[in-house]
Design a protein around this motif. Structure first.
Motif, mmCIF file in Angstrom:
data_model
loop_
_atom_site.group_PDB
_atom_site.id
_atom_site.type_symbol
_atom_site.label_atom_id
_atom_site.label_comp_id
_atom_site.label_asym_id
_atom_site.label_seq_id
_atom_site.Cartn_x
_atom_site.Cartn_y
_atom_site.Cartn_z
ATOM 1 N N LEU A 1 0.826 -1.206 0.000
ATOM 2 C CA LEU A 1 0.000 0.000 0.000
ATOM 3 C C LEU A 1 0.863 1.261 0.000
ATOM 4 N N THR A 2 1.917 1.248 0.788
ATOM 5 C CA THR A 2 2.811 2.405 0.875
ATOM 6 C C THR A 2 3.392 2.745 -0.491
ATOM 7 N N ASP A 3 3.809 1.720 -1.227
ATOM 8 C CA ASP A 3 4.440 1.967 -2.527
ATOM 9 C C ASP A 3 3.450 2.366 -3.610
ATOM 10 N N VAL A 4 2.240 1.844 -3.566
ATOM 11 C CA VAL A 4 1.255 2.278 -4.567
ATOM 12 C C VAL A 4 0.775 3.690 -4.236
ATOM 13 N N LEU A 5 0.717 4.029 -2.954
ATOM 14 C CA LEU A 5 0.376 5.396 -2.549
ATOM 15 C C LEU A 5 1.448 6.378 -3.024
ATOM 16 N N GLY A 6 2.705 5.936 -2.968
ATOM 17 C CA GLY A 6 3.816 6.787 -3.374
ATOM 18 C C GLY A 6 4.106 6.754 -4.859
ATOM 19 N N GLY A 7 3.402 5.894 -5.597
ATOM 20 C CA GLY A 7 3.597 5.823 -7.038
ATOM 21 C C GLY A 7 4.771 4.976 -7.475
ATOM 22 N N GLN A 8 5.405 4.240 -6.528
ATOM 23 C CA GLN A 8 6.524 3.359 -6.915
ATOM 24 C C GLN A 8 6.043 2.161 -7.735
ATOM 25 N N ILE A 9 4.807 1.754 -7.487
ATOM 26 C CA ILE A 9 4.160 0.734 -8.328
ATOM 27 C C ILE A 9 2.818 1.300 -8.777
ATOM 28 N N GLN A 10 2.300 0.772 -9.897
ATOM 29 C CA GLN A 10 1.071 1.350 -10.452
ATOM 30 C C GLN A 10 -0.193 0.833 -9.787
ATOM 31 N N THR A 11 -0.197 -0.461 -9.467
ATOM 32 C CA THR A 11 -1.396 -1.048 -8.873
ATOM 33 C C THR A 11 -1.010 -2.012 -7.755
ATOM 34 N N ALA A 12 -2.001 -2.398 -6.980
ATOM 35 C CA ALA A 12 -1.797 -3.389 -5.930
ATOM 36 C C ALA A 12 -3.112 -4.109 -5.675
ATOM 37 N N ILE A 13 -2.988 -5.348 -5.247
ATOM 38 C CA ILE A 13 -4.152 -6.094 -4.796
ATOM 39 C C ILE A 13 -3.993 -6.244 -3.290
ATOM 40 N N VAL A 14 -4.897 -5.638 -2.553
ATOM 41 C CA VAL A 14 -4.804 -5.628 -1.088
ATOM 42 C C VAL A 14 -6.183 -5.902 -0.495
ATOM 43 N N GLY A 15 -6.214 -6.145 0.796
ATOM 44 C CA GLY A 15 -7.487 -6.362 1.461
ATOM 45 C C GLY A 15 -8.344 -5.113 1.423
ATOM 46 N N THR A 16 -9.631 -5.288 1.169
ATOM 47 C CA THR A 16 -10.555 -4.150 1.124
ATOM 48 C C THR A 16 -10.510 -3.317 2.395
ATOM 49 N N PRO A 17 -10.465 -3.928 3.601
ATOM 50 C CA PRO A 17 -10.437 -3.114 4.819
ATOM 51 C C PRO A 17 -9.246 -2.163 4.901
ATOM 52 N N ALA A 18 -8.087 -2.625 4.409
ATOM 53 C CA ALA A 18 -6.892 -1.782 4.466
ATOM 54 C C ALA A 18 -6.921 -0.685 3.414
ATOM 55 N N ALA A 19 -7.525 -0.966 2.256
ATOM 56 C CA ALA A 19 -7.516 -0.014 1.140
ATOM 57 C C ALA A 19 -8.615 1.034 1.220
ATOM 58 N N LEU A 20 -9.751 0.667 1.804
ATOM 59 C CA LEU A 20 -10.939 1.525 1.754
ATOM 60 C C LEU A 20 -10.722 2.945 2.270
ATOM 61 N N PRO A 21 -10.026 3.151 3.394
ATOM 62 C CA PRO A 21 -9.821 4.532 3.861
ATOM 63 C C PRO A 21 -9.077 5.404 2.849
ATOM 64 N N TYR A 22 -8.107 4.815 2.145
ATOM 65 C CA TYR A 22 -7.331 5.574 1.154
ATOM 66 C C TYR A 22 -8.165 5.867 -0.087
ATOM 67 N N VAL A 23 -9.051 4.941 -0.434
ATOM 68 C CA VAL A 23 -9.938 5.160 -1.577
ATOM 69 C C VAL A 23 -10.922 6.285 -1.257
ATOM 70 N N LYS A 24 -11.493 6.246 -0.045
ATOM 71 C CA LYS A 24 -12.481 7.256 0.342
ATOM 72 C C LYS A 24 -11.863 8.644 0.473
ATOM 73 N N SER A 25 -10.567 8.691 0.795
ATOM 74 C CA SER A 25 -9.899 9.996 0.919
ATOM 75 C C SER A 25 -9.350 10.490 -0.421
ATOM 76 N N GLY A 26 -9.465 9.666 -1.466
ATOM 77 C CA GLY A 26 -8.995 10.062 -2.792
ATOM 78 C C GLY A 26 -7.524 9.811 -3.039
ATOM 79 N N LYS A 27 -6.837 9.160 -2.080
ATOM 80 C CA LYS A 27 -5.403 8.896 -2.243
ATOM 81 C C LYS A 27 -5.124 7.703 -3.144
ATOM 82 N N LEU A 28 -6.134 6.852 -3.343
ATOM 83 C CA LEU A 28 -6.014 5.710 -4.250
ATOM 84 C C LEU A 28 -7.255 5.627 -5.125
ATOM 85 N N THR A 29 -7.085 5.050 -6.298
ATOM 86 C CA THR A 29 -8.215 4.790 -7.195
ATOM 87 C C THR A 29 -8.624 3.332 -7.050
ATOM 88 N N ALA A 30 -9.898 3.101 -6.774
ATOM 89 C CA ALA A 30 -10.403 1.729 -6.673
ATOM 90 C C ALA A 30 -10.811 1.247 -8.059
#
Length: 318
Positions: free
Chosen positions: A187-216
């Protein structure tokens, strides 16, 4: 022979006595991934209340590494007294039975099942600067740029990794896998743009998606998540695509039945507490409980299920 029988009898009597006074000290709950990942989020959602009910604190201890085997081996070799528990991601441990040529524990024989605790979908997320915002756009871009798109996961051979490989197979893409030691670093690296995408657990990703920091891009459950119904399911583009994470609590083998039964009863009580259940649901988890026997049978079925898939994928680990 009499001395051996006497010694075994004394050990048995000691364990029975311990079971009657259990617990009288803090309990360690071992998490096989780094802090911030879905396993950690789930544990911290119910552990405080479980500790309150048992009358002793639950100490969460993260032991990432070796594809969750470091934590599993630690618990398998712990004293079977109920003071060391393991929050197992069942699919990961079942996959490891085939993925690794040699393990220093046996998933079926070296653990005492206690209860299922929950399940969650995965989420395909992208850094906002990626040139795709949806699953169809990702597929189109990956096909037009073979080998130029990557995805992070919590490690080689995990359900997250194999979910990505399943996606590649069914979508006809060649998205490159980048393994991490847990979902949080991915998650840290996809947030920072070091990788383009990631497959992660929905609970861990959802806060970042809702804040606009990640694209779901999409969730991997067969249907949309009730906690984020605006996010499409990958199955809407790739019919019948489904990957879910299932979590369970186990203890070292030979843990006294009285302790297992007490933990099972308290876990079920806590997980079905309306406040705890609502809190876990809001974080993307569905509460699922079981008897120890039901969990034992489920673990066996998962080993049988994932073995052929791992072999077909060609994934291996030392």
């Amino acid at each position: 022979m009499r001395k051996i029988i006497l010694a075994l009898s004394l050990v048995s009597a000691s364990l029975m006595a311990s079971a009657q006074t259990y617990p009288n000290q803090p309990i360690k709950l071992i998490i096989p991934f780094a802090a911030g990942g879905p396993s950690d989020v789930l544990a911290r959602g119910f552990a405080p209340k479980l500790g309150d009910n048992l009358g002793q604190p639950i100490i969460i201890e993260n032991k990432p590494g070796a594809g969750a085997n470091l934590a599993a081996e630690y618990v398998a070799n712990a004293k079977p007294d109920g003071y060391t528990l393991f929050l197992m991601m069942v699919g990961t441990q079942a996959i490891n039975e085939t993925l690794y040529k040699k393990l220093n524990y046996n998933l079926v024989k070296d653990f005492a099942p206690i209860s299922l605790v929950g399940s969650s979908s995965l989420m395909f997320v992208a850094t906002p600067s990626a040139p795709f915002k949806t699953i169809p756009e990702l597929i189109a871009y990956a096909k037009a740029n073979p080998g130029k798109v990557n995805f992070g996961s919590s490690g080689t051979g995990t359900p997250l990794h194999l979910g990505g490989e399943l996606f590649n197979t069914q979508a006809g893409t060649d998205i490159l896998h980048v393994p991490y030691k847990g979902a949080a670093p991915a998650l840290t690296d996809v947030l920072g743009g070091q990788i383009q995408t990631a497959i992660v657990g929905t609970p861990a990703a959802l806060p970042y998606v809702k804040s606009g920091k990640l694209t779901a891009l999409g969730v991997t459950s067969l249907k949309r998540s009730p906690n984020a119904p605006e996010i499409p399911a990958v199955s809407e583009t790739i019919p019948k695509f489904e990957v879910e994470l299932v979590y369970a609590i186990v203890a070292p083998a030979e843990t006294p039945k009285a302790i297992v039964d007490k933990l099972n009863a308290q876990l079920i009580s806590v997980l079905n507490n309306p406040e705890i259940k609502s809190q876990l649901n809001s974080r993307g988890f569905e509460v699922v409980t079981s008897t120890p026997n039901q969990l034992g049978e489920y673990i066996k079925s998962e080993v049988t299920k994932w073995g052929p898939i791992v072999k077909k994928s060609g994934a291996s680990a030392e």
